[in-house]
Scaffold this motif. Structure first.
Motif: not given
Length: 327
Positions: A288-316
């Motif tokens: 029953g283990v499942r992935p930890v999903i921090d959030r979802t974003l549309p492809l059009t917001d992918i720059h925001k997603g990369f910035q969150l990764m750069i800033d260490g702002g993601l858990t999962g």
């Protein structure tokens, strides 16, 4: 179709080389299949490509994205195994094929409405798994599975230290090790990520370098220089460090005397085989283990997603949704 494409590389400003643009819909060559992408997810590998690490500039432009889940040409729900390689060339293990490549290294990747891959790389998606969950698995969860069960061969009751809780591979390793009955310790610079790890059931969540209550059988290492000394000092005699990344640097002091005197094992690990991805799905169904999903974003917001990764702002994991293809 819309795709997120790397057109240039910069260590100082990686996002300057990431563009959203229309590209032709790919057509599969013989032995390959086209997949309509329902969900993909962000990985550090995507950021390394934009920074120019391990990805020659002459392979640009290329569509980024290593993970995908979607529909094959017959409408079947599938997960894309991202390692493109020949098992025979790797002695039965495609990750050991000298010519193997991860999706988006030599072939356009998953941040698009469609992609093409060898038909062998399609794995049926179980009905109990959502597309978002499935898109988190191939790189991060597949890497963690191989580290824990193929390389370290953990068993119930083992003590496991996971460095850098919150990253995609690290969060997967924590969840999978606990599902296998291990006692898990985790570290993170972030107090919030340590608190989150405690909610997952780790025995203790510590600051980097903090002394553990006991020495461990296995260390899961993806951080590198910043945690390497702590990893070795936390290991019991005869224990194992498995390393699959070095986000903080690749050349720490080796401390060879400690390794040989305490008979430690240091094992490298990269990706997973198709068979290991299938085995991971079986383990998830059973536990029953499942992935930890921090959030979802549309492809059009992918720059925001990369910035969150750069800033260490993601858990999962961060999941990316491409636009629905037009008929």
């Amino acid at each position: 179709m819309l795709a997120a494409t790397a057109i240039s590389q910069s260590a100082a400003d990686p996002l300057s080389g990431l563009v959203l643009r229309d590209v032709p819909v790919p057509h599969p060559k013989p032995g390959w299949s086209r997949v309509r992408v329902a969900a993909s997810s962000l990985n550090m590998h995507d950021l390394w490509t934009l920074r120019g690490v391990g990805h020659p500039a002459d392979r640009l432009p290329i569509v980024l994205g290593c993970d995908a889940a979607g529909y094959d040409e017959d409408g079947n729900e599938v997960i894309v195994h991202p390692v493109l390689g020949d098992p025979d060339a790797g002695g039965g293990d495609e990750t050991l094929d000298p010519n193997r490549a991860l999706l988006s290294e030599q072939h356009d990747g998953a941040f698009a409405e469609y992609l093409t891959v060898p038909t062998r790389n399609l794995v049926p998606k179980p009905a109990w798994l959502s597309f978002d969950e499935a898109a988190c698995l191939p790189v991060a969860w597949g890497t963690a599975y191989r580290m824990l069960f193929t390389q370290a061969r953990i068993t119930a009751g083992d003590r496991v230290l996971v460095q850098g809780a919150g990253g995609g591979v690290a969060s997967a390793a924590i969840r999978l090790a606990m599902a296998a009955g291990a006692v898990v310790y985790a570290t993170s610079r972030s107090e919030a990520k340590r608190a989150e790890a405690l909610t997952w059931g780790v025995r203790a969540a510590l600051a980097p370098g903090e002394r553990l209550p006991e020495r461990v059988d296995v260390v899961i290492e993806t951080v590198g220089e910043a945690t390497w000394s702590h990893s070795l000092k936390s290991l019991r005699r005869g224990g194992t460090v498995v390393i699959a990344g070095a986000t903080s640097g690749a050349n720490p002091p080796a401390d060879l005397a400690r390794i040989f005197y305490l008979q430690g094992r240091v094992l490298g690990s990269t990706g997973c085989t198709r068979g290991e991805l299938v085995a991971l799905l079986r383990l998830m169904e059973a536990t029953g283990v499942r992935p930890v999903i921090d959030r979802t974003l549309p492809l059009t917001d992918i720059h925001k997603g990369f910035q969150l990764m750069i800033d260490g702002g993601l858990t999962g994991k961060l999941v990316i949704h491409p636009p629905a293809p037009q008929s």
